[in-house]
Design an enzyme around this catalytic site. Structure first.
Site, PDB file in Angstrom:
ATOM      1  N   SER A 134       0.833  -1.204   0.000  1.00  0.00           N
ATOM      2  CA  SER A 134       0.000   0.000   0.000  1.00  0.00           C
ATOM      3  C   SER A 134       0.874   1.264   0.000  1.00  0.00           C
ATOM      4  O   SER A 134       1.646   1.468  -0.935  1.00  0.00           O
ATOM      5  CB  SER A 134      -0.974  -0.037   1.185  1.00  0.00           C
ATOM      6  OG  SER A 134      -1.991   0.921   1.041  1.00  0.00           O
ATOM      7  N   ASP A 226      -9.742  -4.795  -5.160  1.00  0.00           N
ATOM      8  CA  ASP A 226      -9.229  -3.764  -4.253  1.00  0.00           C
ATOM      9  C   ASP A 226      -9.987  -2.458  -4.495  1.00  0.00           C
ATOM     10  O   ASP A 226      -9.908  -1.872  -5.577  1.00  0.00           O
ATOM     11  CB  ASP A 226      -7.736  -3.551  -4.496  1.00  0.00           C
ATOM     12  CG  ASP A 226      -7.067  -2.722  -3.408  1.00  0.00           C
ATOM     13  OD1 ASP A 226      -7.746  -1.905  -2.758  1.00  0.00           O
ATOM     14  OD2 ASP A 226      -5.844  -2.885  -3.220  1.00  0.00           O
ATOM     15  N   HIS A 258      -7.786  -5.265  -0.783  1.00  0.00           N
ATOM     16  CA  HIS A 258      -6.629  -4.585  -0.202  1.00  0.00           C
ATOM     17  C   HIS A 258      -6.113  -5.399   0.983  1.00  0.00           C
ATOM     18  O   HIS A 258      -6.879  -5.966   1.744  1.00  0.00           O
ATOM     19  CB  HIS A 258      -7.055  -3.189   0.257  1.00  0.00           C
ATOM     20  CG  HIS A 258      -5.933  -2.211   0.325  1.00  0.00           C
ATOM     21  ND1 HIS A 258      -5.271  -1.759  -0.783  1.00  0.00           N
ATOM     22  CD2 HIS A 258      -5.346  -1.584   1.392  1.00  0.00           C
ATOM     23  CE1 HIS A 258      -4.344  -0.897  -0.429  1.00  0.00           C
ATOM     24  NE2 HIS A 258      -4.359  -0.778   0.886  1.00  0.00           N
TER      25      HIS A 258
END
Length: 286
Positions: A134, A226, A258
């Site tokens: 991320s 995601d 995610h």
């Protein structure tokens, strides 16, 4: 300086690693690699129980640049240390208290610290990868693409560029977030300016802006489901790397969201892990 120390590194690393039982992983927690503005930044070190020089992995946690901790990559670091990588999982300064390029300065400082202390931990300073998830993937990608003049930190004679990048569901083009109110606010807090106020800053802080033919190999992993960082980010980054003739691989995991890399036992995490193993073995050669 670090090149001249390489021969000595070989000797000292052999001595260090012979003190560990074969296959063991030695964990050293909370080593300060940088102090800035009174804030001590720490990393955890995972040492394999094998002798000789090892490739290194610098793990950079996610958390939207606002939260997160180095221990979120503990499972991965332990796993790769068992495969004879020396692993460093790092903390960095967080938004909104610290804005860009503070976090980039910190991760550059961490890579330089690893090179400067290579002889202490049996690291080959010419074989270092950055692995991030991320927001950490965003910072890892900048280590592979952006010039060292962006977010400089530490001794400029010691490179902060890495030899391979693994980006797990990371934002590669921050300008894409400008169209979504919540995401735009997160990025604005990280950068210290809204897109309307400083679009150039949003582009400067985007890894995709800096892609060039001399970039290291990239592995991009993203889940198709995601909704936090859309897979479009990795797809566009793969296109940019392809256009620049940079070696890369894009893996889209169907139905994964995610944070697909945790827990490590999940099917999506296992698929990502196997891809990471193959990619890092190919480019760092443990």
């Amino acid at each position: 300086m670090w090149q001249k120390a390489l021969a000595l590194t070989v000797i000292l690393s052999v001595i260090l690693w012979l003190t560990l039982p074969a296959g063991a992983v030695n964990l050293i927690r909370d080593v300060t690699y940088r102090t800035v503005g009174g804030v001590a930044l720490a990393l955890d070190i995972y040492l394999p129980g094998t002798s000789g020089l090892h490739p290194a992995i610098v793990f950079i946690h996610g958390g939207a640049w606002h939260t997160g901790d180095k221990r979120s990559f503990a499972e991965h670091a332990m796993h790769f240390a068992s495969l004879s990588y020396v692993c460093f999982s790092i903390n960095y300064r967080l938004a909104p208290t610290y804005t860009f390029p503070a976090a980039l300065e910190d991760v550059r400082g961490a890579v330089r610290w690893v090179r400067e202390h290579a002889m202490d931990y049996g690291v080959d300073p010419a074989r270092i990868a950055a692995v991030g998830s991320s927001a950490g993937a965003h910072l890892s990608a900048l280590l592979g693409t952006a010039p060292e003049s962006l977010g400089p930190c530490g001794n400029p004679a010691v490179p902060s560029r890495v030899q391979a990048v693994v980006a797990l569901f990371g934002p590669m083009d921050l300008t894409l977030a400008a169209q979504y109110q919540d995401a735009a606010q997160v990025v604005a807090d990280f950068l210290g300016a809204t897109y309307a106020d400083d679009p150039g800053l949003w582009q400067t802080a985007s890894p995709i802006t800096w892609v060039s033919p001399d970039d290291p190999p990239f592995l991009l992993i993203h889940g198709t489901a995601d909704t936090v960082v859309p897979p479009e980010h990795s797809q566009l980054m793969a296109d940019a790397l392809r256009n620049a003739s940079v070696e890369h691989a894009l893996i889209l995991i169907p139905g994964a969201g995610h944070g697909l890399h945790r827990p490590l036992t999940s099917p999506s995490a296992q698929r990502a892990l196997k891809a990471m193993e193959a990619f890092l073995a190919r480019h760092l050669g443990p």
